[in-house]
Design a protein around this motif. Structure first.
Motif, PDB file in Angstrom:
ATOM      1  N   VAL A 188      -4.620  -8.831  -5.849  1.00 56.57           N
ATOM      2  CA  VAL A 188      -4.976  -7.798  -4.865  1.00 56.57           C
ATOM      3  C   VAL A 188      -4.364  -6.455  -5.233  1.00 56.57           C
ATOM      4  O   VAL A 188      -5.021  -5.413  -5.149  1.00 56.57           O
ATOM      5  N   THR A 189      -3.121  -6.473  -5.668  1.00 57.57           N
ATOM      6  CA  THR A 189      -2.438  -5.227  -6.031  1.00 57.57           C
ATOM      7  C   THR A 189      -3.172  -4.509  -7.158  1.00 57.57           C
ATOM      8  O   THR A 189      -3.377  -3.287  -7.107  1.00 57.57           O
ATOM      9  N   LYS A 190      -3.585  -5.249  -8.172  1.00 57.96           N
ATOM     10  CA  LYS A 190      -4.295  -4.642  -9.308  1.00 57.96           C
ATOM     11  C   LYS A 190      -5.654  -4.089  -8.887  1.00 57.96           C
ATOM     12  O   LYS A 190      -6.024  -2.968  -9.265  1.00 57.96           O
ATOM     13  N   LYS A 191      -6.405  -4.879  -8.110  1.00 60.69           N
ATOM     14  CA  LYS A 191      -7.739  -4.440  -7.692  1.00 60.69           C
ATOM     15  C   LYS A 191      -7.660  -3.182  -6.837  1.00 60.69           C
ATOM     16  O   LYS A 191      -8.420  -2.216  -7.036  1.00 60.69           O
ATOM     17  N   LEU A 192      -6.752  -3.175  -5.886  1.00 62.90           N
ATOM     18  CA  LEU A 192      -6.669  -2.042  -4.966  1.00 62.90           C
ATOM     19  C   LEU A 192      -6.058  -0.814  -5.629  1.00 62.90           C
ATOM     20  O   LEU A 192      -6.338   0.317  -5.225  1.00 62.90           O
ATOM     21  N   SER A 193      -5.230  -1.023  -6.640  1.00 65.56           N
ATOM     22  CA  SER A 193      -4.706   0.111  -7.392  1.00 65.56           C
ATOM     23  C   SER A 193      -5.832   0.826  -8.129  1.00 65.56           C
ATOM     24  O   SER A 193      -5.899   2.071  -8.146  1.00 65.56           O
ATOM     25  N   ARG A 194      -6.737   0.052  -8.724  1.00 66.06           N
ATOM     26  CA  ARG A 194      -7.899   0.648  -9.399  1.00 66.06           C
ATOM     27  C   ARG A 194      -8.817   1.333  -8.395  1.00 66.06           C
ATOM     28  O   ARG A 194      -9.350   2.417  -8.645  1.00 66.06           O
ATOM     29  N   LEU A 195      -8.995   0.695  -7.240  1.00 61.98           N
ATOM     30  CA  LEU A 195      -9.852   1.281  -6.214  1.00 61.98           C
ATOM     31  C   LEU A 195      -9.259   2.582  -5.679  1.00 61.98           C
ATOM     32  O   LEU A 195      -9.983   3.545  -5.419  1.00 61.98           O
ATOM     33  N   GLU A 196      -7.948   2.623  -5.549  1.00 67.34           N
ATOM     34  CA  GLU A 196      -7.290   3.847  -5.072  1.00 67.34           C
ATOM     35  C   GLU A 196      -7.544   5.013  -6.035  1.00 67.34           C
ATOM     36  O   GLU A 196      -7.860   6.136  -5.616  1.00 67.34           O
ATOM     37  N   LYS A 197      -7.447   4.739  -7.317  1.00 68.45           N
ATOM     38  CA  LYS A 197      -7.713   5.798  -8.301  1.00 68.45           C
ATOM     39  C   LYS A 197      -9.177   6.235  -8.248  1.00 68.45           C
ATOM     40  O   LYS A 197      -9.482   7.424  -8.374  1.00 68.45           O
ATOM     41  N   PHE A 198     -10.066   5.273  -8.054  1.00 70.03           N
ATOM     42  CA  PHE A 198     -11.486   5.613  -7.951  1.00 70.03           C
ATOM     43  C   PHE A 198     -11.747   6.463  -6.708  1.00 70.03           C
ATOM     44  O   PHE A 198     -12.550   7.394  -6.740  1.00 70.03           O
ATOM     45  N   TYR A 199     -11.065   6.132  -5.617  1.00 73.97           N
ATOM     46  CA  TYR A 199     -11.176   6.934  -4.395  1.00 73.97           C
ATOM     47  C   TYR A 199     -10.749   8.376  -4.665  1.00 73.97           C
ATOM     48  O   TYR A 199     -11.398   9.325  -4.242  1.00 73.97           O
TER      49      TYR A 199
END
Length: 312
Positions: free
Chosen positions: A222-233
């Motif tokens: 979850v940490t890895k997925k949401l970290s990537r999503l945060e950058k995309f945001y």
């Protein structure tokens, strides 16, 4: 020889006198519980103001129903152990401690099981999970908890959805941004954000039979997925606009796949815009674009403030 006996007798008398004084002081300070009444009940509940199920009123009702509410009863007739046992039977109580005070008060301290997610599955189940994966029954409780829907049975909820929700809730950003988790028939995980009209596909949670390893792997996932999503945001949607895409796929580590919004919806919006006078069309297009950019900038700023200290 005469001197030794004298010393022994004096020492024995000193010991007896000390014991007498201790007993006397203790008995003087101990209140007569046969006459003392309980004049106040103090109920303290951990996290009562932070997404908890229990209130002092509900604790009072539980004890009254069991005929154990101590107010105005003789202190000598009050059994703290029975009060604790009656409260521990409740599904929302984690620990309960009760004791008397010398001024006639009864103090009750309770820690409660805290809900982290609500389950509303396709099979009709409706309940809460605590942070240890324990099932809490449905109640009148309302809050902004994340809701999990879809293909969820009790085992999958306890073993996988609970650690998933706990990992999401560890970040103030995602706790505020994610409002729903949806489990697909093949156990793929979708997230529904509060802001934006897109669905986020995370992929498939790591499977492991060991409880500690499973929780650890899900947290890392979850940490890895949401970290990537945060950058995309921050660097993608903030430029393209929050409603640009209808689906964001995070399944693969080396790429983010986005699907644009439904063409029919976009076409209907364009046709509605074309029906307006040209001057209004230009104003509408400019206003919409400016609002979209401003909305994106504000949201990114809000997220950055909420996640101060996170690395990009």
């Amino acid at each position: 020889m005469h001197i030794k006996w004298k010393k022994i007798i004096i020492t024995a008398l000193d010991i007896v006198l000390a014991i007498y004084l201790i007993i006397a002081v203790t008995s003087w300070n101990k209140p007569d519980e046969s006459k003392l009444l309980c004049t106040q009940v103090n109920i303290n509940i951990s996290d009562s103001n932070n997404a908890g199920f229990l209130t002092a009123t509900e604790i009072k009702q539980i004890l009254k129903k069991a005929h154990l509410y101590p107010l105005n009863k003789k202190i000598s007739d009050i059994n703290p152990r029975k009060i604790e046992e009656a409260l521990k039977v409740g599904p929302f109580v984690n620990t309960a401690e009760c004791y008397k005070t010398k001024d006639g008060h009864i103090n009750i301290y309770i820690t409660q099981r805290m809900p982290i997610i609500r389950i509303k599955s396709n099979n009709g189940a409706d309940y809460y999970l605590d942070d240890n994966g324990g099932i809490l029954p449905n109640s009148k409780y309302t809050s902004d908890l994340i809701i999990a829907t879809g293909n969820i049975d009790n085992n999958f909820a306890r073993l996988y959805i609970a650690p998933l929700a706990k990992a999401i809730s560890a970040s103030p950003l995602w706790l505020n941004q994610i409002e729903q988790i949806n489990v697909l028939p093949d156990r793929g995980i979708e997230l529904v954000p509060r802001i934006g009209n897109q669905i986020i596909f995370m992929g498939y949670l790591p499977r492991n039979n060991g409880p500690w390893k499973r929780k650890h792997d899900i947290n890392i996932f979850v940490t890895k997925k949401l970290s990537r999503l945060e950058k995309f945001y921050r660097y993608g949607l903030s430029q393209a606009g929050w409603n640009k895409y209808s689906y964001i796929d995070l399944e693969f580590d080396n790429q983010i796949i986005c699907r644009k919004r439904d063409e029919k919806t976009e076409k209907a919006e364009e046709e509605a815009l074309l029906k307006q006078p040209k001057s209004e069309q230009a104003e509408e297009i400019q206003r919409t674009e400016e609002e979209e950019r401003e909305k994106a900038r504000k949201e990114v700023k809000h997220q950055e403030d909420a996640t101060a200290g996170l690395t990009e």
